[in-house]
Design an enzyme around this catalytic site. Structure first.
Site, PDB file in Angstrom:
ATOM      1  N   SER A 197       0.783  -1.235   0.000  1.00  0.00           N
ATOM      2  CA  SER A 197       0.000   0.000   0.000  1.00  0.00           C
ATOM      3  C   SER A 197       0.813   1.282   0.000  1.00  0.00           C
ATOM      4  O   SER A 197       0.233   2.360  -0.108  1.00  0.00           O
ATOM      5  CB  SER A 197      -0.977   0.009   1.175  1.00  0.00           C
ATOM      6  N   GLN A 202      -7.738 -15.378   1.440  1.00  0.00           N
ATOM      7  CA  GLN A 202      -8.567 -15.995   2.475  1.00  0.00           C
ATOM      8  C   GLN A 202      -7.910 -17.170   3.194  1.00  0.00           C
ATOM      9  O   GLN A 202      -8.118 -17.362   4.382  1.00  0.00           O
ATOM     10  CB  GLN A 202      -9.899 -16.450   1.867  1.00  0.00           C
ATOM     11  N   TYR A 224     -10.567   2.287   5.786  1.00  0.00           N
ATOM     12  CA  TYR A 224      -9.548   1.986   4.782  1.00  0.00           C
ATOM     13  C   TYR A 224     -10.111   1.015   3.755  1.00  0.00           C
ATOM     14  O   TYR A 224     -10.594  -0.061   4.097  1.00  0.00           O
ATOM     15  CB  TYR A 224      -8.349   1.363   5.491  1.00  0.00           C
ATOM     16  N   SER A 225     -10.062   1.402   2.488  1.00  0.00           N
ATOM     17  CA  SER A 225     -10.597   0.554   1.418  1.00  0.00           C
ATOM     18  C   SER A 225      -9.704   0.646   0.198  1.00  0.00           C
ATOM     19  O   SER A 225      -9.520   1.719  -0.383  1.00  0.00           O
ATOM     20  CB  SER A 225     -12.026   0.978   1.057  1.00  0.00           C
ATOM     21  N   ASN A 226      -9.159  -0.485  -0.215  1.00  0.00           N
ATOM     22  CA  ASN A 226      -8.324  -0.515  -1.410  1.00  0.00           C
ATOM     23  C   ASN A 226      -9.105  -0.143  -2.668  1.00  0.00           C
ATOM     24  O   ASN A 226      -8.522   0.288  -3.653  1.00  0.00           O
ATOM     25  CB  ASN A 226      -7.703  -1.903  -1.557  1.00  0.00           C
ATOM     26  N   GLY A 238       2.840  -0.721   4.088  1.00  0.00           N
ATOM     27  CA  GLY A 238       2.179  -1.500   3.048  1.00  0.00           C
ATOM     28  C   GLY A 238       2.457  -2.969   3.226  1.00  0.00           C
ATOM     29  O   GLY A 238       3.517  -3.357   3.715  1.00  0.00           O
TER      30      GLY A 238
END
Length: 396
Positions: free
Chosen positions: A101, A167, A204-206, A349
């Protein structure tokens, strides 16, 4: 990139001019040789502090660590652990790694340069530049601004929640070579309702940065990666930073990355995967020296005009990050974090199997970068030790 909001703030998450190169001190730390030796017997040098930090991080379970600090014209580096747990080969000096990130800061700088060129406004709606892209399940791009994307105050859901490779080990192996276009990632997020009304909270959202990359492309006619290359990497002579596209490998030399998908679970080699899953939210690859140079250039005022720099540094509370890094607030693709001498600026990140921590003083004259090649199920002790190094470097 990130997976768990309260723990991984940037999961599956730079310039030294010739006048600043100066003296280069390189030290290599053994697996546990420096743990706990923090000042016994007299003053501790900067090299000793860095050796202690990388040794401590290795002792916390990180397979391989690279550390770099730069103060004035002096650069200090240290390494600990191994590059490969099977061959036991040493961690390479200034090796390549996925920055995760921290890519967001490069994307935000690019958009802010376009703002400075009056090619868009931070108050423009997403709908203006990407008609119909943010829609469905109650999401409405006409109510979300570019500023809110960069600041994570848009309320747009997280696409990584629906990406299989993050996942489990089984899903990672089955899906690590899947290709994604940015529009595919955004479409995953659009299956879910917004988290909150735009501008009313923070999360927080990519997905925000997948959209930011799409806006850069719409305005310029070039991909976000090409604009980053021509606007940042080339002018700063950052030859070791690049966007890998669909290539699942990393340039040599590099250490292997390992991910612990569950508490007390095994370390899974996650070095190779298709980085399009990270896109403008976290796909760049770099080295410690290049990344340090970027942060020096940014905080030293070499990338943005004062008006855009001021916008970047306007922060809002980021409670999820502040739970990990005390006092942390979020600006436009950048974090402000408290330290013992005031604040420092950064953007950690991570990706499956690797992470970077960094920090720069407000004037850019002091900088620290860590690259670690293990994602533990509980990374909180790692964040704490990394933050300690930032304070030691930037405040002493």
């Amino acid at each position: 990139m990130k997976k768990t909001r309260t723990v991984r703030i940037a999961a599956a998450a730079t310039l030294v001019s010739a006048t600043l190169v100066g003296a280069l001190i390189t030290v290599s730390a053994g697996p546990s040789a420096y743990a706990g030796q923090h000042g016994a017997g007299g003053p501790v040098s900067r090299a000793d502090r860095l050796r202690a930090a990388v040794g401590d991080l290795h002792n916390l379970g990180i397979t391989g660590v690279q550390g770099l600090t730069r103060v004035g014209n002096q650069t200090t580096t240290a390494r600990s652990g191994v590059a490969n747990i099977d061959t036991k080969s040493p961690v390479p000096a200034n090796g390549y790694f996925r920055m995760g990130s921290d890519t967001k800061t490069f994307v935000a700088v690019t958009l802010l340069q376009l703002v400075g060129e009056k090619r868009l406004s931070l108050e423009d709606s997403v709908q203006r530049w990407l008609p119909g892209v943010v829609s469905g399940s109650g999401n409405d791009g006409s109510k979300i601004t570019v500023r809110q994307l960069l600041q994570h105050t848009s309320g747009i859901p997280e696409y990584l929640d629906d990406v299989a490779l993050t996942q489990s080990a089984k899903e990672f192996r089955a899906h690590r070579f899947d290709h994604y276009d940015a529009k595919d990632l955004v479409a995953l997020a659009m299956k879910h309702p917004p988290l909150f009304a735009p501008g009313t909270s923070w999360s927080y959202s990519n997905t925000n940065y997948a959209l930011a990359g799409m806006i850069i492309s719409k305005i310029t006619g070039h991909s976000w990666a090409e604009e980053v290359r021509t606007r940042i990497l080339a002018p700063l002579n950052m030859r070791q930073t690049y966007f890998p596209g669909n290539n699942p490998t990393i340039r040599d030399p590099h250490a292997e990355g390992y991910n612990q998908f569950e508490a007390d679970g095994p370390l899974v080699n996650t070095t190779k995967f298709n980085p399009t899953v990270a896109d403008a939210a976290g796909a760049l690859v770099s080295t410690p020296s290049d990344l340090a140079s970027f942060w020096q250039a940014l905080q030293g005022g070499r990338l943005l005009a004062p008006a855009q720099m001021a916008q970047m540094h306007q922060t809002v509370p980021a409670p999820d990050i502040a739970a990990i890094l005390p006092g942390a607030q979020y600006g436009l693709g950048i974090m402000r974090i408290d330290d013992s001498c005031g604040v420092y600026w950064a953007h950690p990140g991570d990706t499956p199997g690797s992470a970077t921590f960094n920090g720069a003083s407000p004037d850019g004259k002091r900088v620290a970068v860590l690259s670690i090649t293990t994602q533990l199920a509980n990374p909180l002790p790692v964040y704490s030790r990394a933050n300690q190094l930032m304070d030691e470097t930037l405040c002493s």
